[in-house]
Design a protein around this motif. Structure first.
Motif, PDB file in Angstrom:
ATOM      1  N   ILE A   1       0.757  -1.159  -0.083  1.00  0.00           N
ATOM      2  CA  ILE A   1      -0.009  -0.026   0.045  1.00  0.00           C
ATOM      3  C   ILE A   1       1.027   1.174   0.037  1.00  0.00           C
ATOM      4  CG2 ILE A   1      -1.776   1.119   1.299  1.00  0.00           C
ATOM      5  CD1 ILE A   1      -2.599  -1.372   2.598  1.00  0.00           C
ATOM      6  N   LEU A   2       0.600   2.216  -1.078  1.00  0.00           N
ATOM      7  CA  LEU A   2       1.400   3.329  -1.030  1.00  0.00           C
ATOM      8  C   LEU A   2       0.518   4.387  -0.126  1.00  0.00           C
ATOM      9  CD1 LEU A   2       2.351   3.277  -4.906  1.00  0.00           C
ATOM     10  CD2 LEU A   2       3.593   2.736  -2.857  1.00  0.00           C
ATOM     11  N   SER A   3       1.130   5.177   0.562  1.00  0.00           N
ATOM     12  CA  SER A   3       0.324   6.300   1.121  1.00  0.00           C
ATOM     13  C   SER A   3       1.086   7.403   1.335  1.00  0.00           C
ATOM     14  CB  SER A   3      -0.041   5.766   2.610  1.00  0.00           C
ATOM     15  OG  SER A   3       1.094   5.707   3.513  1.00  0.00           O
ATOM     16  N   TRP A   4       0.707   8.576   1.378  1.00  0.00           N
ATOM     17  CA  TRP A   4       1.406   9.840   1.389  1.00  0.00           C
ATOM     18  C   TRP A   4       0.493  10.947   2.305  1.00  0.00           C
ATOM     19  CZ3 TRP A   4      -0.689   7.340  -2.783  1.00  0.00           C
ATOM     20  CH2 TRP A   4      -1.782   8.154  -3.564  1.00  0.00           C
ATOM     21  N   PRO A   5       1.198  11.916   2.716  1.00  0.00           N
ATOM     22  CA  PRO A   5       0.627  12.737   3.763  1.00  0.00           C
ATOM     23  C   PRO A   5      -0.146  13.906   2.575  1.00  0.00           C
ATOM     24  CG  PRO A   5       2.843  13.485   3.384  1.00  0.00           C
ATOM     25  CD  PRO A   5       2.826  12.132   2.662  1.00  0.00           C
TER      26      PRO A   5
END
Lengths: 243, 973
Positions: free
Chosen positions: B640-644
């Motif tokens: 899973i790619l996540s970013w702010p």
């Protein structure tokens, strides 16, 4: 050619400074012959620079062409040549220079009167005073070395009436003649400066052997060596001075 | 005869007279042939002067016409014919001149004349008289050999004219070339020794003349030349005028034009002469551009001036006629003063020079501020006057000036007379434009007040300070006063959460400005309104809103110039009550910067209520940076790619979504993604996230142990973020999880065992490898047993040790050393002698005591069988060889011994038991190595005890359970 004007101004300034010391000399001669000799050499060298008078005159009179410049030098007014000056004894040399400068002075005055309201007028005026200063120094030099010139006193610049100038019919020829005169004047002063340098070099060498009064001895030696005959007492008899 | 002789002449006279009378009466023509008297030349002017007379003229006066012919070189070459008419008197000498274009020195000219009566009183003579005889005109010059003469010499001529130069060659001279300054000039050969050079339209070169020089190419190198003095053309004076200021002097002035002076005395500067025709006076002007003409006759009103300028070549004149009273240049007014100056007006007075009661002047008044004329007025003045300047600005510098002229015959204004003055200050005339920013902090209001500086025309002086009065609306008795010194343009107040009415005024040295009022309610700063997106242009933003109430006092739009910075630089714009839109323009707006606008509605109670929030960009830009992506739930076939999320103020545009790029070899894209094939069998899958609020993306269907690269970049209306380097990941092996499941518990178990072992290490130590090994438990025992020699094991109880060392063995209460008498001092122990010879024979310097066992035979001691005496200790191999090989034992001893040394204070006295070895065996080291002592001599030892002197007693028994170590080693016996 514009760049020459500031240089000429510097030369004029240097001459003016020298002239100040010369003015002092008219009140009383310096007692130091090396100093006087050095000063004379400097004066002659500076006065020998053609940028002082000849070049401004050439520009003013529109003589700045190769042909006319050459004409100024082809037949210079007869001044004593450098060889002639070098061959003279020291008393005769001083006398000749003194006399020649007197005539130059008058000619400069005549030239000045021919060129009123022109740029060379103040230069001629200054040159006339400079020549007067050199004459005074030569007079003092002769007096200092115990061989006074056959002239009563150092002349005051501007005193006495200038001789009337001969009216030349052709202005063109007058321009050329004046140009030749100025060329000859600068050349003559250059020659005088070189002769004075030789004197100086000679006195330095002599001073190394006998530091005191060497110049005086050299002078007396020259004077005693050349004991002019009555007919040759006048430098005019030896050199051709045109006036 | 005599009579006839006398009559004859008389007869002839009568006849002649009759004949004449008849001719006059009858009108018969008669001829009068002129007679040339002299022909002269003026070489400088190249002029021929002719003098003649008319002989046989019987009339007192007779109008006659003359014809004159001039030929050049020869008489047939006629170059000039001129008719000249004049009234001839009896016996009159007539003159005529002619200027030759060619210098007279160069060619010979000839001249002749004839006449004809041309008088109306007589019959016209229809035929000329006979010609006079030719007269030769020449100027003789001699040219020397090898010489060149050039004519004219020193010629003065005007610019633009033509001139012919003539060259006269002397003998032997040839091949002559000439130059005009630097330009070659060419001529025409007239004969063998004369040539002519024509110069047309000559130009001015220099005041010292233009040189023409020639040079022959043959033997002689002489240079010849002449000078042409080319003068500039004399110009007519321009703008000639005369005027008077005092009726005593007329000042005439003009523009002189170019100076035509030449040097070599050829030509002076042109002269200027004024001539007044009524008075007949002529004056040479003292300046080349002006002249003061004294008025000598007061009664003369009209003047007729002629200004003449001339040089050697030309004369020019201009004329001026005027009435003196019309040429009055009034003097500048005097005694200029400014009176009764206040903030708004000032009165100027001045005086003029008057010529009588009827003399009226027109005066022009000007008021200047910062070199700009702000007021101009004309007044008629007799002797003195005043003028009131009104509508002045307070605290302003002005320059008042006045000039006058003759009102009846305006000629020219006088010079200005001026005075500077400064109006005093007045109270500020305008209320401040104020605004505020409210935020809550720790339960109180932080109110930042802003105001714009008053314009100079509003401030009416230097603003000294700003006064702020804060009235608590909930508690009306409470009000606070603040003074903010200029030039501050804002201040910050911390207020309790109440309603407030804030009054702000500006003060200068004179007074206070009208107040500006703002009301803060309880909910100020807490308004929640919807934010609307707007699209700006490069010039700014168009803001529009919906009014909520019909009785709004006005609207305020505010925004921050620097939305990205801490320093907001709040701007605001006040708008009228009927306004529902405005354009916000600013040079500070930048592309890619988000600007947030708030629209407030001001109520009649000066309360501002937030209506709308609008936000937008003048120009949206592509994102400048990509988000920092973290990988979660990383498995062999997904992650899973996540970013702010971005701070909205730092967005260069509204983010519309994200692009996720995944790159790998021979990869299958998700149906929602776009597949692109790249070189080298790489496949790029592009996924688009259209929801900007979504900040995570699951990448699935991956293959284990495969390389993947991904990039997440936001996109706006202007494009997507930068193409940065893809982040590389490698999916793990499928079995790796299995391994982890086994290894991890095993590792934990081992760790627990290690911890338990460590926890029970003492117990293990005692059980497995105690410090004092139990020989019965030793492995050697089995060896001995195998040899069936039980006596090999020495029982300690059977031995009488000669040296005892009590080791400070701390072992519970048992380790309390009763021998030392100091149970707490673990360091106090029976130390081995320090100066123990080592294996190589060296010895230390540790002090020690000897106790002599007097129960032993002295002889035995003397026989050298003792173990240790002062001095170098010798080995006692007897005891060493009991259990271990000598080397090992030495090592063990040395270790323990050195340990004891280290634990013992060096100054402390050691107790050494010295025993006598009953055995006759020598303690030879060598024999020790080769012949270990036999334990059978043990019975010959007797117990010896060493008791420190300070110990009162020593009870030693088996029951004491004293734990001790018996060291049998080097130097210890």
């Amino acid at each position: 050619m514009r760049a020459q004007f500031p240089q000429r101004t510097l030369l004029s300034l240097a001459l003016s400074l020298l002239f100040l010391s010369m003015a002092r000399a008219t009140r009383g001669c310096s007692s130091s012959s090396p100093q006087l000799l050095s000063q004379l050499q400097s004066q002659a060298n500076i006065t020998g620079d053609t940028r002082l008078l000849l070049e401004p005159y050439i520009l003013l009179q529109e003589l700045n062409t190769p042909t006319l410049r050459a004409a100024c030098r082809e037949y210079p007014v007869t001044f004593p040549s450098e060889d002639t000056l070098r061959a003279l004894s020291k008393p005769h040399f001083l006398s000749t220079v003194y006399t020649t400068l007197g005539r130059i002075q008058h000619q400069l005055d005549a030239l000045r009167q021919q060129s009123p309201k022109t740029k060379v007028f103040p230069l001629l005026e200054r040159a006339k005073w400079n020549v007067q200063g050199i004459r005074n120094n030569i007079y003092c030099m002769a007096h200092l070395l115990n061989h006074p010139l056959e002239t009563p006193n150092p002349t005051e610049a501007g005193s006495g009436a200038s001789p009337s100038t001969t009216t030349t019919p052709s202005i063109f020829q007058t321009k050329i003649d004046n140009c030749r005169f100025l060329w000859g004047y600068h050349s003559f002063m250059g020659s005088v400066g070189r002769v004075f340098r030789e004197w100086k070099d000679g006195s330095s060498r002599s001073r190394r052997h006998s530091p005191r009064h060497s110049l005086l001895r050299a002078w007396r030696k020259g004077a005693s060596r050349i004991r002019p005959s009555r007919s040759s007492q006048s430098p005019m008899s030896r050199v051709q001075v045109p006036w | 005869m005599a009579f006839s002789v006398a009559l004859h002449p008389a007869f002839l006279l009568v006849v002649l007279s009759l004949k004449t009378s008849r001719s006059e009466v009858l009108g018969e023509p008669f001829q009068l042939t002129p007679e040339i008297l002299t022909v002269s030349t003026e070489s400088k002017l190249q002029q021929v002067n002719l003098q003649w007379t008319v002989p046989n003229l019987t009339h007192q006066e007779l109008k006659m016409a003359f014809q004159i012919e001039i030929s050049r070189i020869n008489t047939s070459n006629i170059v000039w014919v001129e008719n000249y008419s004049t009234t001839v008197k009896w016996n009159q000498l007539l003159h005529w001149n002619w200027k030759s274009e060619i210098p007279l020195e160069c060619v010979t000219h000839f001249i002749r004349i004839r006449a004809m009566v041309d008088d109306a009183k007589y019959l016209p003579q229809n035929s000329w008289s006979n010609w006079s005889s030719w007269k030769e005109v020449s100027v003789q010059v001699s040219v020397a050999p090898n010489t060149l003469l050039i004519f004219p010499d020193n010629k003065l001529l005007e610019e633009g004219s033509n001139v012919t130069i003539c060259l006269l060659y002397g003998q032997y001279l040839y091949n002559v070339s000439c130059m005009l300054q630097k330009e070659p000039i060419h001529g025409e050969q007239l004969d063998s020794h004369v040539s002519l050079i024509k110069l047309n339209n000559v130009v001015f070169h220099s005041v010292s003349g233009t040189n023409i020089h020639c040079k022959a190419m043959n033997a002689t190198k002489m240079i010849f030349g002449t000078v042409l003095f080319v003068s500039k053309v004399l110009e007519e004076p321009k703008n000639f005028s005369c005027e008077t200021q005092d009726f005593k002097t007329l000042k005439c002035s003009w523009e002189p034009g170019v100076d035509t002076a030449l040097v070599w005395s050829q030509q002076d500067s042109q002269s200027y002469t004024l001539y007044e025709s009524f008075s007949g006076r002529r004056e040479l002007c003292d300046h080349r551009n002006s002249h003061n003409w004294q008025i000598t006759d007061d009664s003369q009103e009209t003047y007729n001036f002629t200004l003449t300028t001339e040089n050697n070549l030309r004369k020019r004149s201009v004329n001026l006629i005027f009435n003196l009273t019309h040429r009055v240049h009034q003097k500048a007014p005097h005694d200029v003063t400014l009176e009764n100056i206040d903030a708004r007006k000032a009165n100027m007075t001045w005086k003029v020079l008057s010529r009588g009661n009827n003399y009226i002047l027109l005066c022009q008044i000007e008021l200047q501020h910062e070199r700009e004329v702000i007021h101009e007025h004309n007044v008629s003045v007799h002797m003195s006057a005043s003028y009131l300047f009104s509508d002045l600005e307070p605290d302003t510098k002005y320059k008042a000036r006045v000039r006058c002229a003759d009102a009846n015959h305006f000629w020219k204004w006088s010079d200005w007379a001026q005075k500077e003055f400064c109006t005093p200050e007045a109270a500020p005339s305008q209320a401040l434009d104020v605004w505020r920013q409210v935020r809550s902090e720790n339960g109180s209001y932080v109110v930042t007040l802003f105001w714009k500086p008053l314009l100079k025309s509003q401030a009416n002086g230097k603003i000294v300070s700003y006064n702020i009065v804060v009235e608590n609306q909930d508690r009306l008795s409470e009000s606070e006063h603040y003074s903010v010194p200029a030039p501050a343009l804002g201040t910050q107040l911390s207020l309790d959460p109440c309603s407030y009415k804030i009054h702000i005024t500006a003060n200068n040295s004179v007074g206070v400005s009208p107040e500006s009022v703002m009301v803060l309610s309880n909910d100020s700063g807490h308004e929640e309104v919807h934010e609307k997106r707007i699209k700006g242009t490069k010039d700014g933003f168009h803001i529009s809103w919906e009014p909520t109430s019909g009785d709004a006092l006005g609207y305020v739009v505010d925004w921050c110039v620097h939305s990205r910075d801490q320093h907001c630089d709040l701007q605001w714009k006040n708008l009228g009550p009927n306004t529902t839109s405005t354009n916000i323009t600013s040079g500070a707006f930048k592309p890619g910067v988000r600007y947030n606008f708030r629209i407030f509605e001001k109520s009649m109670q000066q309360k501002a209520q937030l209506l709308e929030k609008q936000t937008g960009y003048t120009q949206e830009l592509a994102p400048l940076e990509n988000p920092e992506v973290t990988i979660n739930n990383f498995t062999s076939n997904s992650f899973i790619l996540s970013w702010p999320s971005y701070d909205s103020d730092f967005q260069s545009a509204f983010i519309e979504g994200y692009h996720v790029y995944l790159k790998s070899k021979e990869m299958q894209c998700h149906p929602k993604g776009k597949r692109m094939t790249l070189p080298d069998y790489w496949v790029l899958c592009e996924y688009e996230i259209k929801d900007p609020e979504q900040k995570a993306f699951t990448v699935e269907n991956l293959r284990p142990e495969s390389h993947y690269e991904f990039l997440v970049t936001p996109y706006t209306s202007a494009g997507q973020g930068p193409n940065e380097t893809f982040t590389k990941v490698m999916t793990p092996d499928e079995n790796s999880n299995m391994l982890l499941k086994i290894i991890l518990p095993m590792t934990l178990c081992v760790l627990l065992i290690i911890i338990a072992c460590y926890w029970k290490s003492q117990w293990v130590k005692e059980k497995c490898y105690p410090d004092i090994p139990n020989p019965y438990k030793s492995s050697i025992l089995s060896l001995i047993k195998s040899k069936k020699n039980a006596h090999l094991i020495m029982n300690v109880k059977d031995c009488i040790p000669d040296v005892l060392e009590v080791i400070n063995k701390v072992e519970g209460p048992k380790t309390q050393c009763i021998v030392s008498g100091n149970p707490h001092n673990e360091d106090v122990s029976m130390k081995p002698p320090s100066s123990v010879p080592t294996e190589d024979g060296s010895s230390g310097s540790v002090p020690f005591f000897f106790f002599e066992n007097f129960t032993y035979d002295q002889s035995a001691f003397d026989s050298g069988s003792h173990g240790l005496i002062p001095g170098p200790l010798k080995d006692t191999p007897c005891q060493l060889g009991l259990l271990t090989p000598p080397e090992k034992l030495l090592n063990v001893l040395e270790k323990d011994y050195m340990k004891s040394l280290a634990e013992s204070p060096t100054e402390e006295t050691s107790l050494i038991y010295v025993s006598q070895l009953a055995s006759p065996m020598g303690g030879d080291k060598d024999s020790l190595a080769t012949n270990p002592p036999m334990p059978g001599h043990c019975s010959e030892y007797k117990m010896q005890m060493a008791v420190p002197g300070r110990l009162p007693s020593l009870a030693l028994s088996e029951n004491n359970s004293l734990t001790s170590e018996i060291l049998l080693g080097q130097g210890e016996q």
